[in-house]
Design an enzyme around this catalytic site. Structure first.
Site, PDB file in Angstrom:
ATOM      1  N   CYS A 277     -57.807  27.469  63.909  1.00 40.19           N
ATOM      2  CA  CYS A 277     -57.890  27.628  62.448  1.00 40.19           C
ATOM      3  C   CYS A 277     -56.762  28.512  61.927  1.00 40.19           C
ATOM      4  CB  CYS A 277     -59.252  28.180  62.051  1.00 40.19           C
ATOM      5  SG  CYS A 277     -59.778  29.569  63.042  1.00 40.19           S
TER       6      CYS A 277
ATOM      7  N   GLU B 151     -66.462  30.639  58.151  1.00 41.62           N
ATOM      8  CA  GLU B 151     -65.032  30.646  58.431  1.00 41.62           C
ATOM      9  C   GLU B 151     -64.564  29.213  58.480  1.00 41.62           C
ATOM     10  OE1 GLU B 151     -62.224  32.590  61.612  1.00 41.62           O
ATOM     11  OE2 GLU B 151     -62.072  30.478  61.086  1.00 41.62           O
TER      12      GLU B 151
ATOM     13  N   ASN C 215     -63.071  23.487  68.717  1.00 40.29           N
ATOM     14  CA  ASN C 215     -61.719  23.923  69.120  1.00 40.29           C
ATOM     15  C   ASN C 215     -61.743  25.157  70.029  1.00 40.29           C
ATOM     16  OD1 ASN C 215     -62.574  25.465  66.947  1.00 40.29           O
ATOM     17  ND2 ASN C 215     -60.528  25.765  66.134  1.00 40.29           N
TER      18      ASN C 215
HETATM   19  P1  NDP Z   1     -67.214  20.099  61.185  1.00 38.53           P
HETATM   20  O1  NDP Z   1     -67.130  21.096  60.115  1.00 38.53           O
HETATM   21  O2  NDP Z   1     -67.716  18.747  60.896  1.00 38.53           O
HETATM   22  O3  NDP Z   1     -68.102  20.636  62.417  1.00 38.53           O
HETATM   23  C1  NDP Z   1     -68.306  21.986  62.754  1.00 38.53           C
HETATM   24  C2  NDP Z   1     -69.737  22.193  63.242  1.00 38.53           C
HETATM   25  O4  NDP Z   1     -70.646  21.900  62.181  1.00 38.53           O
HETATM   26  C3  NDP Z   1     -70.156  21.268  64.380  1.00 38.53           C
HETATM   27  O5  NDP Z   1     -71.051  21.940  65.232  1.00 38.53           O
HETATM   28  C4  NDP Z   1     -70.855  20.145  63.641  1.00 38.53           C
HETATM   29  O6  NDP Z   1     -71.739  19.410  64.456  1.00 38.53           O
HETATM   30  C5  NDP Z   1     -71.606  20.935  62.592  1.00 38.53           C
HETATM   31  N1  NDP Z   1     -72.037  20.168  61.435  1.00 38.53           N
HETATM   32  C6  NDP Z   1     -71.510  19.015  60.946  1.00 38.53           C
HETATM   33  N2  NDP Z   1     -72.189  18.633  59.856  1.00 38.53           N
HETATM   34  C7  NDP Z   1     -73.168  19.546  59.650  1.00 38.53           C
HETATM   35  C8  NDP Z   1     -74.203  19.696  58.684  1.00 38.53           C
HETATM   36  N3  NDP Z   1     -74.366  18.841  57.691  1.00 38.53           N
HETATM   37  N4  NDP Z   1     -75.043  20.757  58.772  1.00 38.53           N
HETATM   38  C9  NDP Z   1     -74.887  21.661  59.762  1.00 38.53           C
HETATM   39  N5  NDP Z   1     -73.935  21.560  60.708  1.00 38.53           N
HETATM   40  C10 NDP Z   1     -73.076  20.516  60.657  1.00 38.53           C
HETATM   41  O7  NDP Z   1     -65.777  20.012  61.822  1.00 38.53           O
HETATM   42  P2  NDP Z   1     -65.151  18.748  62.505  1.00 38.53           P
HETATM   43  O8  NDP Z   1     -65.411  18.868  63.913  1.00 38.53           O
HETATM   44  O9  NDP Z   1     -65.569  17.458  61.919  1.00 38.53           O
HETATM   45  O10 NDP Z   1     -63.617  18.936  62.134  1.00 38.53           O
HETATM   46  C11 NDP Z   1     -63.162  18.506  60.854  1.00 38.53           C
HETATM   47  C12 NDP Z   1     -62.058  19.393  60.346  1.00 38.53           C
HETATM   48  O11 NDP Z   1     -62.530  20.723  60.221  1.00 38.53           O
HETATM   49  C13 NDP Z   1     -60.876  19.522  61.277  1.00 38.53           C
HETATM   50  O12 NDP Z   1     -59.986  18.480  61.060  1.00 38.53           O
HETATM   51  C14 NDP Z   1     -60.313  20.835  60.903  1.00 38.53           C
HETATM   52  O13 NDP Z   1     -59.493  20.639  59.790  1.00 38.53           O
HETATM   53  C15 NDP Z   1     -61.515  21.650  60.486  1.00 38.53           C
HETATM   54  N6  NDP Z   1     -62.004  22.548  61.535  1.00 38.53           N
HETATM   55  C16 NDP Z   1     -61.795  23.881  61.373  1.00 38.53           C
HETATM   56  C17 NDP Z   1     -62.200  24.761  62.348  1.00 38.53           C
HETATM   57  C18 NDP Z   1     -61.995  26.221  62.231  1.00 38.53           C
HETATM   58  O14 NDP Z   1     -61.939  26.896  63.258  1.00 38.53           O
HETATM   59  N7  NDP Z   1     -61.928  26.785  61.034  1.00 38.53           N
HETATM   60  C19 NDP Z   1     -62.833  24.296  63.583  1.00 38.53           C
HETATM   61  C20 NDP Z   1     -63.054  22.870  63.638  1.00 38.53           C
HETATM   62  C21 NDP Z   1     -62.629  22.061  62.636  1.00 38.53           C
HETATM   63  P3  NDP Z   1     -71.246  18.049  65.152  1.00 38.53           P
HETATM   64  O15 NDP Z   1     -70.190  18.420  66.090  1.00 38.53           O
HETATM   65  O16 NDP Z   1     -72.472  17.567  65.805  1.00 38.53           O
HETATM   66  O17 NDP Z   1     -70.740  17.161  64.035  1.00 38.53           O
END
Ligand code: NDP
Length: 518
Positions: free
Chosen positions: A287, A253, A157
């Site tokens: 977020c 976070e 995001n």
């Molecule tokens: P994720 O938590 O899946 O992804 C965030 C990061 O973590 C990405 O770089 C992702 O890689 C990585 N990741 C995923 N799985 C693992 C793992 N097992 N070990 C280490 N790193 C990992 O967020 P999503 O993009 O799927 O979004 C899902 C929901 O999360 C959203 O609907 C929203 O509600 C929330 N969200 C909150 C945010 C915030 O700012 N607090 C930001 C984004 C999402 P990859 O992209 O390769 O999967």
């Protein structure tokens, strides 16, 4: 949109030895694939962490002033190359240029200067006068030293702010960094690596991993010395569990469901402008965006009318230049499913969709800015993180009901209270179970880098910004230095009855004075 000039993905790609598996990066506002990047495997990540570990002592030895000079040079590069940076962010996230300018470029430029200036003060040795009589005459120092290699795992995001933004204090503390941006948005981080190299950052100090969370993300958790993660609560909990295998420190976070409380004496014009802006900017994919509103019954209808009118005036579409649209695309496909589900669940349970409510995925992914009323806590849109352009507004009878409902959430990231009575607003803000709270404002506390910002409850652990936001990247060390002391102290071996008696008398003399009971 103009063609965006993208940097090489990795050193390996530049010299032709890139891994063959790739990830296609798409422009969410057009649906076009704009670039392929290598899909790094666990072994490649392990190698990058090793190189970062080798580079760390030299980086640390530059000292705060040396590192700060590089950060300031990089800030200059960022501003000189601002159009390219903004183009890249917009192309891979589908956000508007204004969103990329203010909440990304400006945040990063400001953070570079802030940490360049403050790191030395926040992490300098702290000499303390020992209170204990047993330490009389000794030198006592609290010292902060970098962990070594920090792994930053970021979301899609905010490809700059929530990715490189967290690397700045980690680097200023003397760590080297391995950053894994989301698979959907790796290009901004690669551009940052190019810019850092251009201003002379030594090799292997800042490393970008392009790959999937499952493999590359896990490998980072397995090898680095500290982890900073921003993303979903579910993945955050998994990372913390995995990190516990090696007792690697984590700062997380996570998700949020930020409430806005609008009281009967609020300035409705300002509050409605803020609800629409902080609910729909970045397509609500922040977020700390306003995710739910509690409006006092005395002003509920007037407030809703203003919000709906302002929402209907918003233009949505593919961002072409400054001021082309107010609301851009939905960055990743799974968000469309969440949005559809939350809105249809609310409709089925009796909510009114006053404007918006539909999405489409032809030539880009978009979901209309959506305002709902007649909502309650039986609906997912009021309890689960939506992370999109929805603004559900619930009528409340009084302040107490608003506070109770605002706190009725597993999340606790940011929050806001709107009232003409500043003291009342601050009193209510202090009752909210959230890591941040604003009175007559929202989100802007994130730019107050002097104070710590982190999530309560399931919104996270640890914090960004302030002393706390850089000390978390360091191992603290308690140093005691003794210059003048006898060859053998009173408490040392061998024990003797006489010396034990002497210590007992000393203990009674020092600690027994406040005792009233005999
Ligand atoms: P994720 O938590 O899946 O992804 C965030 C990061 O973590 C990405 O770089 C992702 O890689 C990585 N990741 C995923 N799985 C693992 C793992 N097992 N070990 C280490 N790193 C990992 O967020 P999503 O993009 O799927 O979004 C899902 C929901 O999360 C959203 O609907 C929203 O509600 C929330 N969200 C909150 C945010 C915030 O700012 N607090 C930001 C984004 C999402 P990859 O992209 O390769 O999967």
């Amino acid at each position: 949109m103009a063609t965006v000039e993208h940097p090489p993905s990795t050193a390996a790609e530049s010299n032709g030895s890139a891994p063959t598996e790739t990830i296609a990066v798409e422009n969410p506002a057009t649906g076009a694939v704009i670039r392929e990047v290598p899909k790094m495997n666990a072994e490649t990540v392990r190698g990058l962490v090793e190189r970062a570990r080798t580079a760390q002592p030299v980086w640390e030895s530059l000292g705060y002033d040396g590192r700060a000079a590089l950060m300031r040079d990089f800030r200059g590069w960022l501003i000189t190359n601002r159009s390219r940076v903004i183009d890249t962010i917009v192309s891979e996230s589908g956000k508007t240029r204004e969103d990329a300018q203010l909440a990304e470029l400006v945040y990063a430029a400001d953070a570079l200067g802030f940490w360049a200036k403050k790191a030395k003060r926040y992490l300098g040795d702290e000499r303390e006068r020992p209170h204990s009589p047993f330490l009389l005459g000794r030198k006592l120092v609290q010292r902060y030293r970098p962990y070594g290699v920090v792994g930053v795992i970021g979301p899609w995001n905010y490809p700059l702010t929530n990715n490189f933004g967290d690397c700045i204090p980690a680097l200023m503390a003397g760590n080297t960094v391995v950053l894994k941006p989301a698979a959907a948005t790796p290009l901004t981080s690669l551009l940052i690596a190019e810019g850092l190299a251009a201003v002379g950052l030594p090799d292997d100090v800042f490393n970008v991993v392009t790959g999937s969370g499952g493999e590359a993300g896990n490998a980072i958790v397995d090898h680095v010395d500290m982890i900073m993660f921003t993303g979903s609560t579910e993945v955050g909990k998994g990372i913390m569990a995995r990190a516990s295998e090696r007792l690697t420190p984590v700062s997380l976070e996570l998700g949020g469901k930020d409430p806005m409380i609008v009281l009967e004496d609020a300035d409705l014009e300002r509050a409605s402008n803020a609800a629409v802006y902080y609910g729909f900017s970045n397509s609500g994919q922040t977020c700390i965006s306003i995710e739910r509103v509690y409006a006092h019954e005395a002003i509920h209808d007037a407030f809703v009318e203003k919000v709906v009118e302002k929402t209907r005036r918003l233009r949505q579409g593919t961002p072409e230049g400054f001021a082309s649209v107010e609301v851009g695309a939905i960055t990743v496909e799974p968000q469309m499913e969440i949005l559809e589900r939350h809105v249809s669940d609310a409709r089925e349970k009796g909510a009114n969709v006053l404007t918006g409510g539909r999405g489409h995925s032809e030539n880009g992914r978009f979901f209309e800015p959506t305002v709902l009323t007649g909502v309650d806590h039986s609906m997912a849109i009021m309890t689960e993180e939506t992370f999109g352009p929805t603004l559900p507004i619930m009528r409340v009878h009084d302040e107490e009901e608003a506070v109770r409902l605002a706190n009725d959430s597993p999340y606790g990231l940011d929050s806001s209270v709107w009232t003409a009575d500043i003291e009342r607003g601050e009193r209510i803000a202090r009752r909210l179970d959230t890591g941040g709270a604003c009175v007559n404002d929202a989100l802007l506390n994130y730019f107050g880098t002097e104070v710590a910002f982190g999530g309560a409850k399931e919104s996270g652990i640890g914090a960004r910004h302030s002393r706390e936001g850089i000390r978390k990247y360091c191992q603290s060390q308690a140093i005691l230095v003794t210059r003048f002391a006898p060859k053998r102290e009173l408490h040392m071996f061998p024990y003797s009855k006489g010396r034990s008696k002497l210590i007992e008398r000393f203990v009674v003399l020092i600690f027994g004075r406040g005792s009233r009971r005999k």
